[in-house]
Design a protein around this motif. Sequence first.
Motif, PDB file in Angstrom:
ATOM      1  N   ILE B 129       3.377  -2.426  -4.269  1.00 39.75           N
ATOM      2  CA  ILE B 129       2.289  -2.092  -3.340  1.00 39.75           C
ATOM      3  C   ILE B 129       2.309  -3.005  -2.120  1.00 39.75           C
ATOM      4  O   ILE B 129       1.623  -2.736  -1.145  1.00 39.75           O
ATOM      5  CB  ILE B 129       0.903  -2.169  -4.010  1.00 39.75           C
ATOM      6  CG1 ILE B 129       0.519  -3.612  -4.332  1.00 39.75           C
ATOM      7  CG2 ILE B 129       0.883  -1.329  -5.275  1.00 39.75           C
ATOM      8  CD1 ILE B 129      -0.866  -3.760  -4.921  1.00 39.75           C
ATOM      9  N   THR B 130       3.080  -4.081  -2.182  1.00 41.07           N
ATOM     10  CA  THR B 130       3.139  -4.983  -1.028  1.00 41.07           C
ATOM     11  C   THR B 130       4.235  -4.507  -0.080  1.00 41.07           C
ATOM     12  O   THR B 130       5.041  -3.645  -0.417  1.00 41.07           O
ATOM     13  CB  THR B 130       3.415  -6.429  -1.494  1.00 41.07           C
ATOM     14  OG1 THR B 130       4.634  -6.444  -2.237  1.00 41.07           O
ATOM     15  CG2 THR B 130       2.293  -6.933  -2.375  1.00 41.07           C
ATOM     16  N   HIS B 131       4.273  -5.071   1.102  1.00 31.67           N
ATOM     17  CA  HIS B 131       5.229  -4.582   2.105  1.00 31.67           C
ATOM     18  C   HIS B 131       6.630  -5.141   1.804  1.00 31.67           C
ATOM     19  O   HIS B 131       6.776  -6.327   1.528  1.00 31.67           O
ATOM     20  CB  HIS B 131       4.785  -5.019   3.503  1.00 31.67           C
ATOM     21  CG  HIS B 131       5.461  -4.258   4.587  1.00 31.67           C
ATOM     22  ND1 HIS B 131       6.774  -4.454   4.920  1.00 31.67           N
ATOM     23  CD2 HIS B 131       5.018  -3.264   5.396  1.00 31.67           C
ATOM     24  CE1 HIS B 131       7.113  -3.633   5.902  1.00 31.67           C
ATOM     25  NE2 HIS B 131       6.056  -2.886   6.207  1.00 31.67           N
ATOM     26  N   PRO B 132       7.650  -4.286   1.879  1.00 34.93           N
ATOM     27  CA  PRO B 132       9.007  -4.761   1.545  1.00 34.93           C
ATOM     28  C   PRO B 132       9.476  -5.923   2.420  1.00 34.93           C
ATOM     29  O   PRO B 132      10.282  -6.743   1.968  1.00 34.93           O
ATOM     30  CB  PRO B 132       9.884  -3.517   1.732  1.00 34.93           C
ATOM     31  CG  PRO B 132       9.044  -2.498   2.416  1.00 34.93           C
ATOM     32  CD  PRO B 132       7.621  -2.841   2.135  1.00 34.93           C
ATOM     33  N   CYS B 133       8.967  -6.031   3.648  1.00 32.76           N
ATOM     34  CA  CYS B 133       9.393  -7.156   4.487  1.00 32.76           C
ATOM     35  C   CYS B 133       8.903  -8.464   3.906  1.00 32.76           C
ATOM     36  O   CYS B 133       9.390  -9.534   4.275  1.00 32.76           O
ATOM     37  CB  CYS B 133       8.902  -6.983   5.929  1.00 32.76           C
ATOM     38  SG  CYS B 133       7.159  -7.361   6.168  1.00 32.76           S
ATOM     39  N   LEU B 139       7.651 -12.729  -1.720  1.00 33.53           N
ATOM     40  CA  LEU B 139       6.216 -12.842  -1.445  1.00 33.53           C
ATOM     41  C   LEU B 139       5.443 -11.795  -2.229  1.00 33.53           C
ATOM     42  O   LEU B 139       5.005 -10.783  -1.701  1.00 33.53           O
ATOM     43  CB  LEU B 139       5.967 -12.705   0.059  1.00 33.53           C
ATOM     44  CG  LEU B 139       6.293 -13.978   0.839  1.00 33.53           C
ATOM     45  CD1 LEU B 139       6.345 -13.714   2.324  1.00 33.53           C
ATOM     46  CD2 LEU B 139       5.247 -15.042   0.529  1.00 33.53           C
ATOM     47  N   THR B 140       5.300 -12.054  -3.517  1.00 37.12           N
ATOM     48  CA  THR B 140       4.480 -11.199  -4.373  1.00 37.12           C
ATOM     49  C   THR B 140       3.025 -11.660  -4.282  1.00 37.12           C
ATOM     50  O   THR B 140       2.719 -12.654  -3.614  1.00 37.12           O
ATOM     51  CB  THR B 140       4.961 -11.305  -5.827  1.00 37.12           C
ATOM     52  OG1 THR B 140       4.862 -12.684  -6.198  1.00 37.12           O
ATOM     53  CG2 THR B 140       6.413 -10.841  -5.956  1.00 37.12           C
ATOM     54  N   LEU B 141       2.148 -10.972  -4.983  1.00 37.09           N
ATOM     55  CA  LEU B 141       0.725 -11.331  -4.913  1.00 37.09           C
ATOM     56  C   LEU B 141       0.476 -12.784  -5.364  1.00 37.09           C
ATOM     57  O   LEU B 141      -0.278 -13.507  -4.694  1.00 37.09           O
ATOM     58  CB  LEU B 141      -0.119 -10.351  -5.716  1.00 37.09           C
ATOM     59  CG  LEU B 141      -0.034  -8.888  -5.252  1.00 37.09           C
ATOM     60  CD1 LEU B 141      -0.929  -7.998  -6.114  1.00 37.09           C
ATOM     61  CD2 LEU B 141      -0.438  -8.743  -3.787  1.00 37.09           C
ATOM     62  N   PRO B 142       1.082 -13.245  -6.464  1.00 35.61           N
ATOM     63  CA  PRO B 142       0.862 -14.652  -6.840  1.00 35.61           C
ATOM     64  C   PRO B 142       1.330 -15.637  -5.753  1.00 35.61           C
ATOM     65  O   PRO B 142       0.698 -16.679  -5.553  1.00 35.61           O
ATOM     66  CB  PRO B 142       1.694 -14.796  -8.122  1.00 35.61           C
ATOM     67  CG  PRO B 142       1.725 -13.416  -8.702  1.00 35.61           C
ATOM     68  CD  PRO B 142       1.813 -12.503  -7.505  1.00 35.61           C
ATOM     69  N   THR B 243      -4.420  -5.098   6.756  1.00 34.61           N
ATOM     70  CA  THR B 243      -3.000  -4.867   7.033  1.00 34.61           C
ATOM     71  C   THR B 243      -2.178  -4.810   5.750  1.00 34.61           C
ATOM     72  O   THR B 243      -2.439  -5.529   4.784  1.00 34.61           O
ATOM     73  CB  THR B 243      -2.427  -6.011   7.897  1.00 34.61           C
ATOM     74  OG1 THR B 243      -2.554  -7.234   7.174  1.00 34.61           O
ATOM     75  CG2 THR B 243      -3.159  -6.113   9.219  1.00 34.61           C
ATOM     76  N   HIS B 244      -1.149  -3.955   5.768  1.00 33.72           N
ATOM     77  CA  HIS B 244      -0.214  -3.887   4.650  1.00 33.72           C
ATOM     78  C   HIS B 244       0.659  -5.152   4.658  1.00 33.72           C
ATOM     79  O   HIS B 244       0.990  -5.691   3.602  1.00 33.72           O
ATOM     80  CB  HIS B 244       0.629  -2.614   4.798  1.00 33.72           C
ATOM     81  CG  HIS B 244       1.438  -2.277   3.586  1.00 33.72           C
ATOM     82  ND1 HIS B 244       2.620  -1.598   3.653  1.00 33.72           N
ATOM     83  CD2 HIS B 244       1.237  -2.525   2.275  1.00 33.72           C
ATOM     84  CE1 HIS B 244       3.105  -1.444   2.438  1.00 33.72           C
ATOM     85  NE2 HIS B 244       2.295  -1.993   1.584  1.00 33.72           N
ATOM     86  N   VAL B 245       1.013  -5.600   5.831  1.00 38.04           N
ATOM     87  CA  VAL B 245       1.781  -6.844   5.975  1.00 38.04           C
ATOM     88  C   VAL B 245       0.777  -7.998   6.024  1.00 38.04           C
ATOM     89  O   VAL B 245       0.022  -8.131   6.984  1.00 38.04           O
ATOM     90  CB  VAL B 245       2.619  -6.814   7.269  1.00 38.04           C
ATOM     91  CG1 VAL B 245       3.441  -8.095   7.400  1.00 38.04           C
ATOM     92  CG2 VAL B 245       3.536  -5.583   7.291  1.00 38.04           C
ATOM     93  N   VAL B 246       0.766  -8.799   4.976  1.00 37.21           N
ATOM     94  CA  VAL B 246      -0.282  -9.817   4.850  1.00 37.21           C
ATOM     95  C   VAL B 246      -0.191 -10.859   5.970  1.00 37.21           C
ATOM     96  O   VAL B 246      -1.208 -11.327   6.478  1.00 37.21           O
ATOM     97  CB  VAL B 246      -0.213 -10.484   3.453  1.00 37.21           C
ATOM     98  CG1 VAL B 246      -1.187 -11.652   3.356  1.00 37.21           C
ATOM     99  CG2 VAL B 246      -0.534  -9.449   2.373  1.00 37.21           C
TER     100      VAL B 246
END
Lengths: 384, 384
Positions: B129-133, B139-142, B243-246
């Motif tokens: 669900i996070t942005h592939p970039c 860069l996962t949620l944790p 934003t999708h890109v955090v």
Amino acid sequence: MERVAIIGASMTQFGQREEWIRELLAEAGIACLEDAGVDPATVEHLYVSNMASGEFEGQGGIMNALAHDLGALPAYTERVDQTSSSGGAGIYAAWRSIASGASDMTLLVGGEKMTHPSTAETTDIIASITHPCEYKHGLTLPSFAGMTARHYLERFDAPRESLGKVAVKNHKNGVDNPHAQFQKEVDLETVLESPIVADPLRLYDFCPITDGSAALMLCPESVAKEYTDEYAVIAGVAGATDTHVVHERPDPTVMGGVVESGQQAYEMSGYGPEDIDVAELHDMFTILEFLQMEGLDFADHGEAWKHVEEGRTERDADRPINTSGGLKSKGHPLGASGVAQGVEIYEQLVGEAGPRQVDADVGLCCNVGGFGNCVITTIMEAAA
Amino acid sequence: MERVAIIGASMTQFGQREEWIRELLAEAGIACLEDAGVDPATVEHLYVSNMASGEFEGQGGIMNALAHDLGALPAYTERVDQTSSSGGAGIYAAWRSIASGASDMTLLVGGEKMTHPSTAETTDIIASITHPCEYKHGLTLPSFAGMTARHYLERFDAPRESLGKVAVKNHKNGVDNPHAQFQKEVDLETVLESPIVADPLRLYDFCPITDGSAALMLCPESVAKEYTDEYAVIAGVAGATDTHVVHERPDPTVMGGVVESGQQAYEMSGYGPEDIDVAELHDMFTILEFLQMEGLDFADHGEAWKHVEEGRTERDADRPINTSGGLKSKGHPLGASGVAQGVEIYEQLVGEAGPRQVDADVGLCCNVGGFGNCVITTIMEAAA
């Protein structure tokens, strides 16, 4: 309560696409906003109809991604899944969003990316929506279609050719749809001599596997008038569910979800079957076009085949069905299909259907999930 | 417009369960209908909050299956996905369904089955669900949680212990929740000496991987009165997307979706932060409890840690937070979590929270998807 209007529409090229799901959704979303003349920053709610981006591409969170990609932040966004009827469910979700007062400018984008895995893998993902007591014994959706078609033909003494003529008609319509996967006619002989898939149904009785996306821009009617004089209105919309286990249904030739959602949509709209000038039905298999025609009271039970034999569903006849080409010729990217049905009816009602244009004030879409497990019926009318 | 009431609630045992997703959903659905005294055949709309039954179990069409299993046919049914905030999105969907007049008796069931794959596989599904970039670089949620925690602690001169005290508090509350995954206290030393996951955050700063389901029964307030005098009302509900890109967000310590959805929910309800007696916040990581407290104006920016240090969020203090045990101790079955937050606030408002009971007339839930990518804030009040 104020009526819900549609002020813009788009669909991408359907077929085998190189783009992945996020790009397909963005392509349709941007085109729809442009068609409607709506600034993405004004979008309040964004619904994404999609069954299985995770299963097909390992991609979750596509609704958040799309809001970001369209420049629609901080719009509320949600993925709506109702398997093959996710698109119709998205229309209903957008309607509820506006009717409840939660949102004015509401964008619906449906899409699916399906052609990159093997046919076996794709079939397996789709089969996961049926009940294991059936699919573990080989009862996939095509199997049900074959058995239902045999039952229908024998019980109602209908010729095999009548099913083939559904495919011929829808392919003929698809020639004039520049976004259709197959823009070519097929003759009856080709359909009837194509390889058997689920006896008596053959390859040309089935829709293809497709990538694509479609979108609709919706808002309250008072807001619509600020954008355009040419819009459509959702006069009725309803959904209903049938048994998960298909063999528990009392009559295999009656789609309970079609009957129930159709009755509710007719009641809500004040229209009856005789008022429907044009319809998009879910012809994933040719036999389904008969069953929906009957479930929606376009024809008596066991008589739809006669309408087709008599040419009454052709584009220049009584009540044209699947002027877009239907799923059969246009293709069936699961989450997009119900939205694309809406796009076709919208374009017919606002006079933007080009060579496919028919004379229509009221149109209907019927979007089916599973083998009638979930069904959405939507009735639209042209702005008065 | 008539107000939307909640007249029943349930949740299954959270934790490692043998049952698959269909069974978990049915368990919570049946219990909720019984709790509300509602005949399943009267259910008109059924919403199923779930992120990834297809990815986790190869199981599609769970909404149709659940309608069938509950005996709720021909109810309209739809799966609502907003990743980790699918449950909150389901509350909002149920609210819109009733507020639009589409449905009276509306059942919401959220659930997820997550513990059977390896932790790596489950993490991979969530990371999609996070942005592939970002996630392609680890860069996962944790990871975001770790970096944000370090930034927060340094910038606001907050002690590392303050984060640990969130875990200690929520575990303490969870002891009194018979459905929580962990019904045991942990002391601060245990938290601070647990293995590092994403520096400075350690194992006990994270919620576990969980199976479970939760449900709420909703209807218009006039209908609620036919069933019970003890009900809760949804006073405000709103969702927003970031934003999708955090890394595109201007300040890593401000969750834009929390701020936006909170403001909208406060405005709709007429309540302000000072009116909230009890809240369930999305403590997937301890740092998120601080960020939501600040985004919802329970504390000034950079000051939430002081409230925790001073014990003001404990069960017997000013404004108890996560009386249920939170995601930290109760567990986090993605699609169920937002619904379970609603279950806790409902039980607090109708006086059914047992040993966890606090004095509350107004409560709030904040359900977060991704790293604040999608957020739903819901404000409920006890029936007058």
